[in-house]
Write a protein that holds these residues in place. Structure first.
Motif, PDB file in Angstrom:
ATOM      1  N   THR A 178       0.804  -0.908  -0.322  1.00 56.18           N
ATOM      2  CA  THR A 178      -0.177  -0.069  -0.257  1.00 56.18           C
ATOM      3  C   THR A 178       0.649   1.623   0.247  1.00 56.18           C
ATOM      4  O   THR A 178       2.157   1.459   0.001  1.00 56.18           O
ATOM      5  CB  THR A 178      -0.880   0.588   1.256  1.00 56.18           C
ATOM      6  OG1 THR A 178      -0.467  -0.239   2.309  1.00 56.18           O
ATOM      7  CG2 THR A 178      -1.977  -0.905   1.135  1.00 56.18           C
ATOM      8  N   VAL A 179       0.332   2.727  -0.860  1.00 54.29           N
ATOM      9  CA  VAL A 179       0.843   3.927  -0.870  1.00 54.29           C
ATOM     10  C   VAL A 179       0.138   4.470   0.490  1.00 54.29           C
ATOM     11  O   VAL A 179       0.950   5.362   0.878  1.00 54.29           O
ATOM     12  CB  VAL A 179       1.263   4.437  -2.261  1.00 54.29           C
ATOM     13  CG1 VAL A 179       1.381   5.732  -2.576  1.00 54.29           C
ATOM     14  CG2 VAL A 179       1.216   3.185  -3.394  1.00 54.29           C
ATOM     15  N   VAL A 180      -0.865   4.403   0.414  1.00 54.43           N
ATOM     16  CA  VAL A 180      -2.431   5.499   1.468  1.00 54.43           C
ATOM     17  C   VAL A 180      -2.727   5.045   2.176  1.00 54.43           C
ATOM     18  O   VAL A 180      -2.704   3.583   1.994  1.00 54.43           O
ATOM     19  CB  VAL A 180      -2.781   6.545   0.265  1.00 54.43           C
ATOM     20  CG1 VAL A 180      -1.715   7.549  -0.659  1.00 54.43           C
ATOM     21  CG2 VAL A 180      -3.820   6.041  -0.207  1.00 54.43           C
ATOM     22  N   ASP A 181      -2.458   5.042   3.596  1.00 61.32           N
ATOM     23  CA  ASP A 181      -3.287   4.559   4.446  1.00 61.32           C
ATOM     24  C   ASP A 181      -5.088   4.543   4.174  1.00 61.32           C
ATOM     25  O   ASP A 181      -5.515   5.881   3.230  1.00 61.32           O
ATOM     26  CB  ASP A 181      -3.236   4.957   5.757  1.00 61.32           C
ATOM     27  CG  ASP A 181      -3.842   6.648   6.293  1.00 61.32           C
ATOM     28  OD1 ASP A 181      -4.210   6.912   5.016  1.00 61.32           O
ATOM     29  OD2 ASP A 181      -3.783   6.851   7.732  1.00 61.32           O
ATOM     30  N   PRO A 182      -6.194   4.447   4.549  1.00 60.52           N
ATOM     31  CA  PRO A 182      -7.720   5.017   4.699  1.00 60.52           C
ATOM     32  C   PRO A 182      -8.307   6.044   4.776  1.00 60.52           C
ATOM     33  O   PRO A 182      -9.348   6.528   4.296  1.00 60.52           O
ATOM     34  CB  PRO A 182      -8.112   4.057   5.532  1.00 60.52           C
ATOM     35  CG  PRO A 182      -6.778   3.018   5.990  1.00 60.52           C
ATOM     36  CD  PRO A 182      -5.897   3.267   5.759  1.00 60.52           C
TER      37      PRO A 182
END
Length: 310
Positions: free
Chosen positions: A251-255
């Protein structure tokens, strides 16, 4: 990536001086793939006459009132499932019909390869037969392809285009589903009442050839040739800044759309990605509405996380 956020080794290989976060930016690049096929109209007057682009009244209607002839594009879309789709709740194939006015160049006419004079002549000959009257195009493609690719830097210069590898049809199931979808499209034209109004082009799409003894929907060599030569991007890319659990390595960004490099000490803080690239999987439709949703949610996150900002 040019700013130092992305796959560490790749960035260093491209001469990026300081890497702020070793995260998989550019991985999981997914796009829909389709083949656009032209068909004759048995009655050319079935298509609406071409509207005039210099009609001030029509321009006012579409820009101010949102109505009128210029607001209406003759386009129809349908979805269905191939026999390879394990979850028929979500179709894996789509087809859209577009009316092309007399004189409109077929999509393949812009792809004549300068290093192949023979193919260029074939494309020009094919195009001439289509533009002499109104005609329709049926674009058939994979709405949920399995194959995904990458985006990588070409150089460290902002002026150079990136290297985009969509990796189309790398998974064999994608080719099988696209082949079935194209066969279904020709079957629809050749065996239903729709064929009273729409027929296959007299000349095949070059450099492909019709089978002399079977209907087109059963001509696997022609269908495979269309895929090999004319399958292309729908320009609905997602996934290259994948959203998810920040503890996952993919993943690159969180929620909340925050770039993971900024979540740790020494990273780039207050950095978010707010567009369709955050989606972990490709959208089961066109991506415009999903991109707008990402923008709406991103705006809310930014507002809530900066309550004192005015």
């Amino acid at each position: 990536m040019l700013s130092g956020v992305g796959p560490k080794q790749h960035l260093k290989n491209k001469g990026i001086g300081h890497v702020f976060g070793n995260i998989p930016v550019g991985n999981n690049y997914c796009d829909q793939v389709s083949v656009n096929i032209d068909f004759r109209l048995t009655q050319p007057n079935l298509a609406e006459p071409m509207f005039s682009l210099d009609n001030i009244s029509q321009l006012y209607q579409v820009t101010v009132q949102g109505k009128g002839l210029m607001s209406e594009k003759p386009n129809t879309m349908m979805y269905w499932s191939t026999k390879y789709n394990n979850d028929t709740t979500y179709p894996d194939i789509y087809m859209y019909l577009t009316v092309n006015r007399k004189g409109s160049e077929p999509a393949i006419s812009s792809n004549a390869m300068a290093n192949s004079k023979t193919l260029e002549r074939q494309i020009k000959r094919y195009s001439r037969q289509m533009i002499s009257n109104n005609y329709v195009s049926l674009g058939t493609g994979l709405v949920r392809p399995v194959s995904c690719g990458t985006i990588r830097l070409n150089t460290s210069s902002i002026n150079d285009q990136p290297l985009i590898d969509p990796n189309f049809l790398a998974n064999p199931s994608d080719r099988l589903r696209l082949r079935e979808a194209i066969a279904d499209t020709f079957h629809f034209v050749e065996t239903t009442s729709f064929g009273r109004y729409v027929r296959p082009s007299i000349l095949p799409m070059p450099p492909c050839q019709y089978c002399p003894d079977v209907p087109i929907y059963r001509c696997n060599t022609y269908i495979d040739c269309l895929i090999d030569n004319w399958a292309g991007a729908e320009i609905h890319p997602v996934g290259s800044c994948r959203m998810g659990d920040p503890h996952r390595t993919d993943t690159v960004v969180d929620p909340r759309l925050r770039v993971k490099a900024g979540l740790s000490k020494g990273g780039v803080h207050r950095l978010r990605v707010v567009d369709a690239s955050i989606y972990p999987e490709i959208i089961n439709a066109n991506t415009n509405a999903a991109a707008m949703l990402a923008g709406e949610m991103g705006a809310q996150f930014i507002h809530k996380d900066n309550k004192g900002y005015k």
